[in-house]
Design a protein around this motif. Structure first.
Motif, short mmCIF file in Angstrom:
data_model
loop_
_atom_site.label_atom_id
_atom_site.label_comp_id
_atom_site.label_asym_id
_atom_site.label_seq_id
_atom_site.Cartn_x
_atom_site.Cartn_y
_atom_site.Cartn_z
N PHE A 14 -1.51 -17.97 -2.18
CA PHE A 14 -1.34 -18.34 -3.52
C PHE A 14 -0.29 -18.02 -4.21
CE2 PHE A 14 -5.90 -18.21 -5.74
CZ PHE A 14 -6.17 -19.42 -4.89
N LEU A 22 0.47 -18.42 -7.98
CA LEU A 22 -0.33 -18.84 -9.17
C LEU A 22 -0.28 -17.79 -10.25
CD1 LEU A 22 -2.55 -20.53 -10.33
CD2 LEU A 22 -4.21 -18.84 -8.94
N LYS A 23 -0.08 -18.20 -11.37
CA LYS A 23 -0.06 -17.34 -12.51
C LYS A 23 -1.10 -17.65 -13.73
CE LYS A 23 4.79 -16.05 -12.72
NZ LYS A 23 4.30 -14.89 -11.62
N SER A 24 -1.26 -19.17 -13.70
CA SER A 24 -2.11 -19.45 -14.95
C SER A 24 -2.47 -21.17 -14.84
CB SER A 24 -1.25 -19.71 -16.32
OG SER A 24 -1.71 -20.55 -17.01
N TYR A 59 3.91 -23.49 -13.42
CA TYR A 59 5.07 -24.35 -12.47
C TYR A 59 5.04 -23.87 -11.16
CZ TYR A 59 8.22 -20.36 -11.81
OH TYR A 59 8.74 -19.20 -11.55
N SER A 92 8.12 -21.58 -18.37
CA SER A 92 8.99 -21.86 -17.14
C SER A 92 9.24 -23.52 -17.25
CB SER A 92 8.52 -21.52 -16.18
OG SER A 92 9.10 -20.34 -15.57
N GLY A 144 -3.69 -17.45 -24.83
CA GLY A 144 -3.74 -16.38 -23.60
C GLY A 144 -4.29 -17.10 -22.12
N ASN A 145 -5.35 -16.36 -21.67
CA ASN A 145 -5.72 -16.90 -20.55
C ASN A 145 -7.02 -17.74 -20.42
OD1 ASN A 145 -7.31 -14.99 -20.98
ND2 ASN A 145 -6.94 -13.97 -19.01
N ASP A 172 -10.08 -17.00 -9.91
CA ASP A 172 -9.76 -15.64 -9.70
C ASP A 172 -8.13 -15.72 -9.22
OD1 ASP A 172 -8.86 -13.40 -8.52
OD2 ASP A 172 -10.71 -13.18 -7.18
N PRO A 173 -7.17 -15.10 -9.98
CA PRO A 173 -5.84 -15.50 -9.86
C PRO A 173 -5.22 -14.81 -8.43
CG PRO A 173 -6.00 -13.75 -11.56
CD PRO A 173 -7.55 -14.44 -11.11
N SER A 174 -5.96 -14.04 -7.88
CA SER A 174 -5.68 -13.52 -6.68
C SER A 174 -6.38 -14.23 -5.34
CB SER A 174 -5.77 -12.07 -6.51
OG SER A 174 -7.22 -11.78 -6.37
N ALA A 178 14.34 -22.07 -15.79
CA ALA A 178 14.19 -21.28 -16.85
C ALA A 178 14.68 -20.18 -17.34
CB ALA A 178 12.62 -21.20 -16.79
N GLN A 221 1.48 -11.08 -13.80
CA GLN A 221 1.04 -12.20 -12.71
C GLN A 221 -0.37 -12.90 -13.09
OE1 GLN A 221 -0.34 -10.63 -9.03
NE2 GLN A 221 -0.04 -8.57 -9.65
N TYR A 227 -10.82 -5.80 -8.92
CA TYR A 227 -10.36 -5.60 -7.48
C TYR A 227 -10.85 -4.42 -6.93
CZ TYR A 227 -7.32 -9.70 -8.50
OH TYR A 227 -7.21 -10.89 -9.23
N ARG A 247 1.06 -7.75 -4.62
CA ARG A 247 1.58 -9.01 -5.39
C ARG A 247 2.41 -8.70 -6.70
NH1 ARG A 247 -1.49 -13.93 -4.83
NH2 ARG A 247 -1.71 -13.97 -6.94
#
Lengths: 491, 334
Positions: A5, A7-9, A16, A93, A157-158, A176-178, B40, B81, B93, B292
């Motif tokens: 991954f 990945l942020k969003s 990006y 970004s 936000g997210n 799940d971002p992770s 950026a 992150q 987690y 991470r």
């Protein structure tokens, strides 16, 4: 899908990173897109047609009339303008890709994009996942803002990590971002329904991917295997790649950082000293020696015949003529494995090659964050790093690497220290009004960069997608979304 | 005593926030460089927007003051992150890590006590030597290598176990109550999900248990050997007490204190230290999150994880102290 991954969003206006871009591309349609792995020419998508003015400053997009968002509402030009304005004003970004552009909607089915300077690459930029079109009403309800102060006014936000307000073939089922993104087919998709009802993008360690793809019982794609790893895979798997990554040295031109590297003769001598063919072999069978700064996957790359041949005597002569005796330089590099290759092995080869020309290089690995910090501060005498284009427009390199631009300044390469021929070549790229003209100018720019710049291209290697035998349309795309998920089918 | 220890714990936790905050701040690396694309990052407007958004444009003391005030309100900040509240991340987690750490610890304690006592009672025999070699081998094995080896053997060669993750891709997670899929699946009556979750637990739990057994059984063995030389044991033998009574009522009880202390510390270490195993097995737990966070210089997440681990250590030490007072009342009065 198995991938490590990044990945942020899943908010198109801020995405990006590779994993996010892949998912966003499946959820949000763009005005234009690319056909498979071919990124040379943007194809109509939400826009059924588009045309450019002769000076390449104005592009007019005509929207198709049957596109609808996942909630069934119609997509129109106000949604497009809102989405692109938000991308520009959010200052994330990807915002720099649309800097200098403005967007208007003269009527419900027309969008006009205006650039301050000629820019024939605008359609390519608008094919990027970050230019995905969102439902403006739904976004506003979630707190999104496209106003000039969006960087502070936007409160979404997210929320877009779980809400699907695009018109794409898939919607977000879970995020799940992770570890995992689950997409499900959009039942109201306006185009051809995707083959799979459910797609899981899962974070899997690369060693694990190598084992799992060989034992896969279901349709599966592995996205992080490197050239050497792929060589040992069974023939039943489908492997595709695209030479979209380059690896280069940069020698700082600021005498305050290093008197040695500040001398242009040093860069030229080091460039002659390195054995690019041998270095490329270290990356695996898919890699090639670099002819210029543009990777072969993109328009404007130099042909392989332009790869600079090794010339140790020539390197020594250059150093002698410049009065540089027994140069000793510290080479700093990020202590990481990138696409399966330990960067330490590459710089060790550079060190050996340079020694034959009388250049003594001391290797200094740094943790990635410390490296980025040193590099950003312009403190490195000699640096080594991988790089790839954020979007498939080679001319973006001119914006970053031309004398006085951001990346160039990090190597102390100011306009005053640059050869006028390089500046002129860069200006010619930015003045071009067609893709063909720009590609030709890019080639000339690279020739000048090879001769005068502090950047020393070494090799190019591929991003790779490995798919199980039952899948189709799984080719690796250098467009930024890696694999075009909505197009993946079965035999 | 407990009130006094709680007071000390609070001071300790405050100290940890100060030290961690300072350490993270002086580590070379710019969060903007780690989180923005190079292009950026070169754009001053974008860089300023990033720094303003995350409060990085404020003096360090102001950043710390804001952080501390937020902690007191139960707000650990937003992760750069994941773009989510750190507390929300931790809530997701931590249960994932607990789900492998708790069974691994239980299995490890049972095996380590059994083998450690057995080994001590048969000191110098082939069995004792074998157990010591096993322990030494386990301690010397890099966790990531063991994880890769186990993955290769049990997934790739034998095909008995899945390659990683918490559930097969065919299943969605059960409705979250505890965050532990096995328990949540049972609570929801989703027995096929429960079975799949258990199947996915076997590999990481087995690896962590093996690594923990190797360390713990050495402590058990040496604690037992130390007590075996005591006068009261010789007296018990001289009195003709049954062997079982001597071993478990006298020997083991006397050696329990150091074992308890080490077990507590190892459990705490397991929660934060399973990074490489979680990485190889693709387990989305706290170790993976911490790894991470460190890579992306995600200050709020690093602080959140550190604070949690510190709390775990503090609580476990408190529990161990209380239990030690129960086992040996003399300690409670010291």
């Amino acid at each position: 899908m198995s991938t490590s991954f990044v990945l942020k969003s899943l908010d198109p206006s801020t995405v990006y990173e590779a994993t996010g871009a892949m998912a966003v591309h499946a959820v949000y349609d763009t005005l234009v897109t690319f056909d498979g792995a071919d990124v040379t020419e943007a194809q109509p998508w939400l826009a059924e047609s588009f045309e450019s003015s002769a000076d390449a400053k104005t592009f007019t997009f005509t929207l198709r009339d049957d596109a609808v968002f996942a909630d069934g509402s119609t997509l129109d030009s106000e949604d497009v303008v809102f989405s692109l304005d938000r991308l520009k004003n959010l200052k994330g970004s990807p915002s720099q890709t649309v800097e200098g552009l403005s967007f208007t909607a003269p009527d419900a089915s027309t969008v006009v994009v205006t650039s301050e300077i000629p820019n024939p690459d605008i359609p390519t930029i608008l094919a990027m996942p970050s230019a995905g079109i969102m439902n403006a009403d739904a976004a506003t309800k979630l707190g999104a803002s496209a106003a000039e102060d969006a960087a502070t006014a936007d409160t979404v936000g997210n929320a877009l990590d779980t809400e699907s307000i695009g018109s794409g073939a898939y919607t977000i089922s879970s995020f799940d971002p992770s570890s995992k993104i689950v997409l499900k087919a959009n039942p109201d998709f306006w185009g051809e329904a995707p083959e799979f009802d459910r797609v899981v993008i899962q974070n899997v360690d690369v060693q694990n991917q190598e084992l799992a793809i060989q034992k896969a019982k279901n349709a599966e794609i592995a996205l992080d295997l490197s050239g050497p790893m792929v060589e040992g895979l069974p023939d039943t798997l489908t492997v595709s790649g695209s030479l979209d990554t380059s690896y280069q040295l940069s020698a700082n031109r600021d005498p305050a950082v290093s008197e040695i590297t500040a001398n242009p003769a040093f860069s030229q001598a080091l460039s002659l000293a390195v054995d690019r063919t041998a270095i490329a072999e270290l990356f695996g069978a898919d890699a090639v020696p670099a002819a210029g700064l543009v990777p072969p996957a993109f328009a404007g790359a130099l042909p392989e015949s332009d790869v600079q041949a090794r010339d140790i005597d020539g390197a020594k002569q250059l150093l002698a003529d410049a009065g540089i005796a027994n140069p000793e330089v510290e080479l700093v590099y990020p202590a990481i494995t990138y696409r399966g290759v330990d960067l330490g092995t590459i710089v060790t080869r550079v060190q050996q090659d340079a020694a034959e020309a009388g250049i003594t290089i001391t290797l200094t690995p740094q943790p990635i964050n410390a490296f980025l910090d040193s590099q950003g501060a312009g403190k490195l005498a000699l640096g080594f790093t991988p790089s790839s284009l954020n979007y498939p427009v080679a001319a973006s390199l001119v914006n970053n690497m031309a004398p006085g631009a951001g990346t160039a300044l990090r190597t102390g390469w100011t306009v005053e220290r640059a050869d006028p021929a390089v500046i002129a070549a860069g200006d010619a790229v930015l003045a071009a009004t067609t893709i063909e003209e720009r590609s030709g100018a890019m080639e000339e720019w690279q020739v000048q960069m090879n001769a005068h710049s502090p950047f020393i291209p070494l090799a190019n290697n591929s991003g790779i997608a490995v798919a199980t035998a039952d899948l189709t349309n799984t080719e690796y795309s250098p467009a930024g979304w890696i694999v075009d998920l909505p197009r993946v089918g079965t035999k | 005593m407990i009130a006094k220890r709680l007071g000390s714990a609070l001071i300790l936790l405050w100290g940890i926030t100060v030290i961690t905050f300072l350490l993270v701040s002086v580590v070379p690396g710019d969060p903007a460089a780690a989180n923005l694309s190079p292009q950026a990052y070169d754009d001053p407007e974008i860089r300023e927007a990033f720094e303003r958004k995350w409060g990085l444009d404020q003096p360090l003391i102001v950043q710390y003051g804001t952080y501390l005030a937020n902690i007191l309100r139960g707000d650990l900040g937003i992760s750069q992150q994941t773009n989510r509240p750190v507390l929300q991340d931790l809530q997701q987690y931590i249960p994932a890590t607990f789900e492998i750490a708790i069974p691994a610890m239980i299995i490890a304690v049972v095996i380590a006590i059994g083998l450690g006592v057995y080994s001590a009672l048969r000191k110098g025999t082939a069995a004792d030597n074998g157990i010591r070699v096993f322990s030494l081998a386990g301690l010397s094995t890099p966790p990531f290598w063991l994880a890769l080896l186990a993955l290769y053997l049990f997934f790739y060669v034998l095909g008995w176990l899945p390659s990683g993750g918490r559930l097969s891709n065919d299943f969605d997670p059960p409705p979250s109550v505890t965050g532990m899929y096995t328990i949540d699946a049972l609570l929801a009556g989703q027995f096929n999900v429960f079975a799949d979750a258990v199947w996915h637990l076997v590999l990481p739990v087995g690896i962590l248990a093996l690594l923990t057994v190797s360390a713990l059984l050495r402590f058990v063995r040496s604690a037992m050997l130390e007590v075996m030389d005591s006068d009261f044991v010789r007296s018990a033998v001289a009195k003709g007490l049954p062997r079982r009574t001597i071993v478990w009522r006298h020997l083991f009880k006397a050696g329990l204190l150091p074992i308890l202390t080490v077990t507590g510390l190892m459990f705490a270490s397991l929660l934060g230290g399973a990074v490489l195993v979680e990485q190889v097995i693709s387990w989305p737990g706290l170790g993976n999150y911490a790894y991470r966070s460190a890579l992306s210089l995600d200050l709020q997440s690093i602080l959140g994880v550190t604070l949690f681990i510190a709390i775990v250590y503090t609580v476990i030490n408190l529990i161990v102290d209380v239990l030690a007072g129960i086992i040996d009342p003399r300690i409670g009065h010291a």
